[in-house]
Design a protein around this motif. Structure first.
Motif, PDB file in Angstrom:
ATOM      1  N   HIS A 193      -2.137  -4.885   4.218  1.00  0.00           N
ATOM      2  CA  HIS A 193      -3.511  -4.639   3.790  1.00  0.00           C
ATOM      3  C   HIS A 193      -3.774  -3.140   3.631  1.00  0.00           C
ATOM      4  O   HIS A 193      -4.534  -2.730   2.747  1.00  0.00           O
ATOM      5  CB  HIS A 193      -4.483  -5.265   4.794  1.00  0.00           C
ATOM      6  N   ILE A 194      -3.156  -2.331   4.483  1.00  0.00           N
ATOM      7  CA  ILE A 194      -3.241  -0.884   4.291  1.00  0.00           C
ATOM      8  C   ILE A 194      -2.582  -0.516   2.970  1.00  0.00           C
ATOM      9  O   ILE A 194      -3.085   0.335   2.214  1.00  0.00           O
ATOM     10  CB  ILE A 194      -2.575  -0.156   5.471  1.00  0.00           C
ATOM     11  N   ALA A 195      -1.463  -1.165   2.670  1.00  0.00           N
ATOM     12  CA  ALA A 195      -0.742  -0.891   1.419  1.00  0.00           C
ATOM     13  C   ALA A 195      -1.601  -1.206   0.201  1.00  0.00           C
ATOM     14  O   ALA A 195      -1.476  -0.533  -0.834  1.00  0.00           O
ATOM     15  CB  ALA A 195       0.551  -1.699   1.372  1.00  0.00           C
ATOM     16  N   GLU A 196      -2.455  -2.196   0.273  1.00  0.00           N
ATOM     17  CA  GLU A 196      -3.342  -2.515  -0.856  1.00  0.00           C
ATOM     18  C   GLU A 196      -4.231  -1.332  -1.198  1.00  0.00           C
ATOM     19  O   GLU A 196      -4.394  -0.977  -2.376  1.00  0.00           O
ATOM     20  CB  GLU A 196      -4.188  -3.745  -0.513  1.00  0.00           C
ATOM     21  N   ASP A 197      -4.808  -0.715  -0.172  1.00  0.00           N
ATOM     22  CA  ASP A 197      -5.657   0.461  -0.409  1.00  0.00           C
ATOM     23  C   ASP A 197      -4.844   1.623  -0.968  1.00  0.00           C
ATOM     24  O   ASP A 197      -5.254   2.272  -1.941  1.00  0.00           O
ATOM     25  CB  ASP A 197      -6.331   0.890   0.898  1.00  0.00           C
ATOM     26  N   VAL A 198      -3.702   1.880  -0.336  1.00  0.00           N
ATOM     27  CA  VAL A 198      -2.893   3.038  -0.737  1.00  0.00           C
ATOM     28  C   VAL A 198      -2.372   2.863  -2.161  1.00  0.00           C
ATOM     29  O   VAL A 198      -2.369   3.821  -2.952  1.00  0.00           O
ATOM     30  CB  VAL A 198      -1.738   3.241   0.259  1.00  0.00           C
ATOM     31  N   LEU A 199      -1.951   1.660  -2.508  1.00  0.00           N
ATOM     32  CA  LEU A 199      -1.440   1.428  -3.856  1.00  0.00           C
ATOM     33  C   LEU A 199      -2.538   1.619  -4.900  1.00  0.00           C
ATOM     34  O   LEU A 199      -2.282   2.141  -5.993  1.00  0.00           O
ATOM     35  CB  LEU A 199      -0.846   0.030  -3.950  1.00  0.00           C
ATOM     36  N   LYS A 200      -3.755   1.220  -4.565  1.00  0.00           N
ATOM     37  CA  LYS A 200      -4.878   1.453  -5.489  1.00  0.00           C
ATOM     38  C   LYS A 200      -5.097   2.951  -5.690  1.00  0.00           C
ATOM     39  O   LYS A 200      -5.328   3.405  -6.821  1.00  0.00           O
ATOM     40  CB  LYS A 200      -6.155   0.815  -4.956  1.00  0.00           C
ATOM     41  N   TRP A 201      -5.020   3.726  -4.609  1.00  0.00           N
ATOM     42  CA  TRP A 201      -5.200   5.175  -4.755  1.00  0.00           C
ATOM     43  C   TRP A 201      -4.081   5.784  -5.591  1.00  0.00           C
ATOM     44  O   TRP A 201      -4.326   6.690  -6.394  1.00  0.00           O
ATOM     45  CB  TRP A 201      -5.229   5.833  -3.369  1.00  0.00           C
ATOM     46  N   ALA A 202      -2.861   5.273  -5.413  1.00  0.00           N
ATOM     47  CA  ALA A 202      -1.747   5.778  -6.221  1.00  0.00           C
ATOM     48  C   ALA A 202      -1.992   5.488  -7.700  1.00  0.00           C
ATOM     49  O   ALA A 202      -1.762   6.347  -8.563  1.00  0.00           O
ATOM     50  CB  ALA A 202      -0.433   5.145  -5.765  1.00  0.00           C
TER      51      ALA A 202
END
Length: 512
Positions: A450-459
């Motif tokens: 779920h943290i990765a979902e946020d980070v991938l969106k920022w990327a």
């Protein structure tokens, strides 16, 4: 409140305002930095008046030793700590000069036997690429150990892993084109020899004694040094493959932010790119045994560098760290000389028994930095080192991920805000667990997926703001994050079902 200036490259005019430096507002422990705030240097100040000079860019992680380094001190000047700090400062570049450098390793194997290729085959492969595609050979003694073509190089890891160190390029499209061009050239020659290349993070079938040894003197020294760390040391040297991206910084303050963001997210990268679930033909209990093995080797030169998250971090503190990491070798008159576990600090004091009375040069310093292996390595650029070797589409996804996060100010600040209350202990615990549980690893009440979902969106947002149509390279990571299944999870599912608990099909599944 103090306004801080940083002079730009030689030939440019004036100074650029970096920001305002005020008192630290650390959360929790007094020594822990508030990661979302502006970062100062190692002594609580930015080095005023020290220009950020551009110089040649050298990728030296696995290549031959360096005879010359950027001219910061003259040959007659004793090397000082300030020269070492200036060395890192010389890597500062204005944003329009930031580039993307990629390095990726792969295993060579025989199609008929699936055995690792030996050095004789590797030598013939390099000769063939040099002849057909106009590469210059790199020779050590009587042995070919790599190739060079302009700013690209092909080098060999200790176990014969075949590595491309790419040209620093401006866009991800150029980066992916370079990767595909390299694979085309390598495969064109290799397939005629009955050789394939395997995109995994760890040798899946063969034992350590089956792995070839590359005849490079520096690797003999490294092998002797790692002997004290047992099997994990040898396995990390001979049986692993990784992919990394090298990125630039504009100033010391920019470097600090990027080091903190990228170190905190290296465990997430290890999870997203987990691709080494087999050893000696069987599941090994990890999603990334490469990541686990690397973490077990010489903690003085590997790991998560907790001091990066303290409020006095800057170029000087990284210099202090590197000064005390044991040296492996010095390079004199085309020869490598074992340093017997002495430190670079000893060398600067003239106390190196291997070469009594001699003092170090910046070339010695640059060579020493290549023997330090943290999850993010600082040179005159930054190396992201947390990902397993992987399939070709994932090779392009890694630089896309980091460029979207670190080369965009909004995305970088989003990461810094998110990790502001992560302690170095949190990050280390995450690093310890990720090789086993991957995206299912918990952190502060959330799964890493779920943290990765946020980070991938920022990327993605960061790439979109570059307006170069680069976010397509993140598509493989969207699938990983959306399903929660890493490359390792998929391989294990095929092993347990489609492959009938046989390992040989992985050579077909992960062949480039």
């Amino acid at each position: 409140m103090e306004v801080v200036y940083q002079k730009w490259t030689a030939g440019s005019s004036g100074c650029k305002v970096l920001g305002e430096v005020g008192p630290n507002k650390a959360k929790g422990k007094d020594s822990h930095w508030n990661l979302s705030s502006l970062c100062t240097s190692s002594s609580g100040h930015v080095y005023k008046g020290r220009g950020c000079r551009q110089g040649r860019r050298v990728i030296v992680a696995t290549g031959p030793a360096i005879d010359q380094a950027p001219v910061i001190a003259t040959d007659t000047d004793p090397l000082t700590k300030d020269h070492l700090i200036q060395y890192f400062l010389s890597g500062c570049k204005p944003k329009h000069n930031w580039r993307i450098g990629t390095e990726h390793e792969k295993f060579g194997f025989e199609f008929k036997t699936l055995r690792p290729i030996n050095y004789k085959q590797i030598s013939s492969l390099l000769d063939g690429i040099a002849a057909r595609f106009d590469w210059q050979k790199i020779i050590e003694g009587d042995n070919i150990i790599g190739l060079k073509n302009a700013n690209q190089s092909i080098s060999l890891e200790p176990g014969g892993q075949f590595e491309l160190s790419g040209t620093p390029l401006k866009t991800l499209h150029q980066t992916c084109d370079e990767i595909n061009s390299h694979l085309y050239q390598a495969k064109t020659v290799a397939e005629e020899m009955g050789i394939g290349f395997l995109g995994l993070g760890f040798q899946p079938k063969w034992k350590l004694e089956d792995i070839p040894r590359v005849p490079k003197v520096r690797y003999n020294i490294l092998q002797n040094y790692l002997h004290k760390f047992g099997a994990p040391g040898f396995e990390s040297l001979f049986m692993t493959c990784s992919v990394q991206v090298n990125l630039d910084f504009s100033s010391e303050a920019d470097m600090i932010k990027k080091m903190r963001a990228s170190l905190a997210l290296q465990p997430l990268t290890a999870a997203l790119f987990a691709n080494s679930p087999f050893k000696e033909g069987l599941p090994n209990g990890y999603l990334s045994i490469r990541s686990q093995r690397v973490a077990q080797v010489d903690k003085r030169r590997t790991g998560m560098l907790p001091f990066v998250f303290y409020d006095n971090f800057g170029f000087e503190k990284y210099v202090d760290y590197a000064l005390d990491v044991p040296m492996l070798f010095v390079y004199r008159k085309n020869k490598y000389i074992d340093c017997g576990d002495m430190s670079f600090r000893d060398f600067m004091a003239g106390k190196l028994p291997a070469i009594p009375g001699q003092m170090p040069t910046l070339a010695d310093w640059e060579n020493h930095l290549t023997t330090i292996f943290p999850e993010v390595r600082l040179k005159r650029y930054m190396e992201m080192r947390g990902a397993d070797g992987c399939p070709v589409d994932m090779l392009c996804a890694l630089p896309a991920f980091w460029v979207g996060l670190l080369y965009d100010e909004v995305s970088l600040q989003n990461v810094l805000d998110m990790i502001a209350d992560w302690t170095p202990e949190d990050i280390q615990n995450l690093r310890n667990k990720v090789p086993i549980t991957g995206l299912r690893t918990p952190l502060q009440g959330r799964l890493l997926q779920h943290i990765a979902e946020d980070v991938l969106k920022w990327a993605k947002d960061g790439l979109d703001r570059r307006c170069l149509n680069e976010s397509v390279f993140l598509d493989p990571l969207k699938e990983v994050v959306g399903t929660g299944l890493t490359q390792a999870d998929k391989l294990l599912e095929m092993y347990n079902n489609k492959w009938g608990n046989k390992i040989d099909p992985v050579f077909r599944e992960r062949c480039y």
